[in-house]
Design an enzyme around this catalytic site. Structure first.
Site, PDB file in Angstrom:
ATOM      1  N   ASP A 188      11.419  -6.409   1.219  1.00 50.47           N
ATOM      2  CA  ASP A 188      11.940  -5.158   0.673  1.00 50.47           C
ATOM      3  C   ASP A 188      13.299  -4.902   1.316  1.00 50.47           C
ATOM      4  OD1 ASP A 188      12.667  -2.572   0.082  1.00 50.47           O
ATOM      5  OD2 ASP A 188      10.673  -1.721   0.371  1.00 50.47           O
TER       6      ASP A 188
ATOM      7  N   PHE B 159       8.006   1.998   4.893  1.00 50.38           N
ATOM      8  CA  PHE B 159       8.367   2.937   3.820  1.00 50.38           C
ATOM      9  C   PHE B 159       8.855   2.116   2.642  1.00 50.38           C
ATOM     10  CE2 PHE B 159      11.166   5.477   1.229  1.00 50.38           C
ATOM     11  CZ  PHE B 159      10.391   6.600   1.020  1.00 50.38           C
TER      12      PHE B 159
ATOM     13  N   LYS C 144      18.821   0.732  -4.680  1.00 52.32           N
ATOM     14  CA  LYS C 144      19.836   1.601  -4.096  1.00 52.32           C
ATOM     15  C   LYS C 144      21.258   1.121  -4.362  1.00 52.32           C
ATOM     16  CE  LYS C 144      16.856   3.801  -0.648  1.00 52.32           C
ATOM     17  NZ  LYS C 144      16.701   5.045  -1.402  1.00 52.32           N
TER      18      LYS C 144
END
Length: 393
Positions: free
Chosen positions: A219, A134, A248
Site C-alpha cells: 500500500d 491504516f 492520492k
C-alpha cells in the site's frame, strides 16, 4: 466555516482555516492570509497546488471528454495504463478512484488469485495485515484496523485477516498458513506517524511471500510516487512487491485517481463483471494520471524529496529534547513525537496555523510534516523555524 460546520457531517475536526486559493506550496485563506502547506493533503498534493503541467492536462481534457464509463473505451485510458505499468515495471493496471477503493480491489484480487491460482479452498483465504495499519475506512478495511475510533459502532466485521506486529518478520512467518493468500503492508506507515520498519524488514516480507506462494501487496497510497525520495517507497529498500496499491498523488490534487498495478499472472483472475467502477479510468482522471506519470519519469521530484528530506531531518533532529521525544523521516516526510508534558499534537498544529503553517496531528502526540515536493529550501527552513517557535512558546 460556520456554514460547513452547520450543514456537513462532523466526521473531521479541521483547523480553523478556510482556504480560497493556492499555488505551489502556499495556500491563501478567505481573508487573504497566506499559509505554507506542510501537509499536502496527506501526500495527495506531492506536486503542489495547481501544478502547471497537471492543470494543463486537466484543462485540455475538460474541453474534450470527461466521462464515458467503462461501457466503451476512451482515448486516455490506454496511454495512462501503459505509462503507469511501465513506471511500476508491471504488466497491467486496474484503475479506480479513491485509495480505499484501490485497497478493496487489491484484497479482492488477492482472494480470487488464492482460489483460482494457489488452490485455497473456497471462502478459506487469509490475508496477513500489520498492527498500526491504516488503509482506509470502508467496512472491510476497518475490520482489520486496531484503531478503536475507526471501529466503534461499525461491526460486525469482515473475517479473513490475521494481524501481526509491524516490522516483526518472525511474527509474520509464524502467521502464514497454507490458506494465506497475501500480506498487506505499508512500506512506511503514514497515519500511524511515519513509522519506518527496521532495515531488512521489507526484504524479509518479499522472501517469505516468495517462499510460501503468497502475494506481497504494498500500500503506497501515501508513501509512493516520490514522497520517500524514490518513485515507490519499496524502491528505497530495493524490494519489488507483487502488487502496488496507489492513490492520492496519482490524481495530481485535481481528481481522485487510484490504481492497482500487477503482472498478468495475477491480474488475469479479474474478468468482465467481477469488478468495476463507473468512474474508474474516466478520461479526465486518466489524462491527469498520465501527466503525473510524466512528471515522475524525469526523476526530478524523487531527487527533490531526497535532498530536501535530508535538510528536513537535519533541522528537526536538534529539537529532540527541546519539546520533541522522537523524529522519524523518510524522504520529504517526517513524524515528530511531542513531549506530552509540553503540548498535544492538536495544540501544536493550532500554534503552527497561527504562525502561517498548515500541519495536522495524528494519534494525539505526533505531528506529520509532508510538504509538497515543490517546496523551496528556504520555505522548508521557514516551516521548521515556525515549528521551533511553537515549541518554545
Amino acid at each position: 466555516m460556520e456554514l460547513a460546520e452547520r450543514v456537513s457531517a462532523h466526521n473531521y475536526h479541521p483547523l480553523a482555516v478556510v482556504a480560497r486559493e493556492a499555488e505551489g506550496a502556499w495556500v491563501t485563506d478567505v481573508d487573504g492570509k497566506r499559509y505554507l502547506d506542510a501537509l499536502a493533503a496527506y501526500s495527495a498534493l506531492n506536486f503542489g497546488h495547481r501544478h502547471p503541467v497537471i492543470m494543463a492536462a486537466a484543462a485540455h481534457q475538460l474541453e474534450r471528454l470527461t466521462l464515458t464509463s467503462r461501457a466503451f473505451h476512451n482515448d486516455q485510458l490506454g496511454p495512462f495504463c501503459a505509462g503507469l505499468a511501465t513506471l511500476a515495471g508491471k504488466d497491467r493496471v486496474l484503475p479506480m478512484n479513491t485509495g480505499a477503493e484501490a485497497v478493496e480491489t487489491a484484497l479482492k484480487l488477492a482472494r480470487r488469485w488464492g482460489y483460482d491460482v494457489k488452490g485455497v479452498p473456497e471462502n478459506e483465504a487469509r490475508i496477513v495485515v500489520m498492527s498500526g495499519n491504516f488503509h482506509g475506512r470502508t467496512t472491510t478495511i476497518i475490520s482489520f484496523s486496531d484503531d478503536p475510533v475507526a471501529r466503534r459502532g461499525f461491526g460486525p466485521f469482515t473475517p479473513g485477516f490475521d494481524t501481526v506486529p509491524y516490522g516483526d518478520a518472525a511474527a509474520l512467518e509464524a502467521a502464514i498458513t497454507p490458506n494465506t493468500v497475501a500480506v498487506l503492508v505499508e512500506p512506511v506507515q503514514g497515519e500511524a506517524g511515519i513509522i519506518i520498519p527496521p532495515a531488512g524488514y521489507l526484504e524479509a516480507v518479499r522472501r517469505l511471500c516468495t517462499e510460501h506462494e503468497v502475494l506481497f501487496l504494498a500500500d503506497e497510497i501515501q508513501s509512493g510516487l516520490g514522497r520517500c525520495g524514490a518513485t515507490f517507497a519499496c524502491d528505497v529498500e530495493e524490494v519489488r512487491p507483487d502488487v502496488y496499491i496507489l492513490g492520492k498523488a496519482l490524481g495530481g490534487g485535481v481528481v481522485p485517481v487510484s490504481a492497482v498495478v500487477a503482472d498478468d499472472d495475477i491480474m488475469s483472475v479479474i474478468t468482465p463483471g467481477s469488478h468495476g467502477s463507473t468512474f474508474g479510468g474516466n478520461p479526465l482522471a486518466a489524462a491527469v494520471g498520465l501527466a503525473v506519470v510524466g512528471l515522475l519519469e524525469t526523476g526530478e521530484y524523487q531527487e527533490r524529496a531526497r535532498v530536501l528530506g535530508e535538510q528536513l531531518r537535519e533541522r528537526l533532529e536538534p529539537l529532540i529534547g527541546h519539546g520533541l521525544t522522537a523524529v522519524r523521516t523518510r524522504g520529504l516526510w517526517a513524524g515528530v513525537d511531542l513531549d506530552p508534558s509540553l503540548m498535544s499534537g492538536r495544540q501544536a498544529a493550532e500554534g503552527l496555523a497561527e504562525r502561517g503553517v498548515l500541519c495536522k496531528e495524528t494519534h494525539d502526540q505526533t505531528l506529520r510534516f509532508a510538504p509538497p515536493l515543490v517546496i523551496e529550501a528556504s520555505d522548508l527552513d521557514l516551516m521548521v523555524d515556525r515549528f521551533a517557535e511553537v515549541l518554545r512558546a
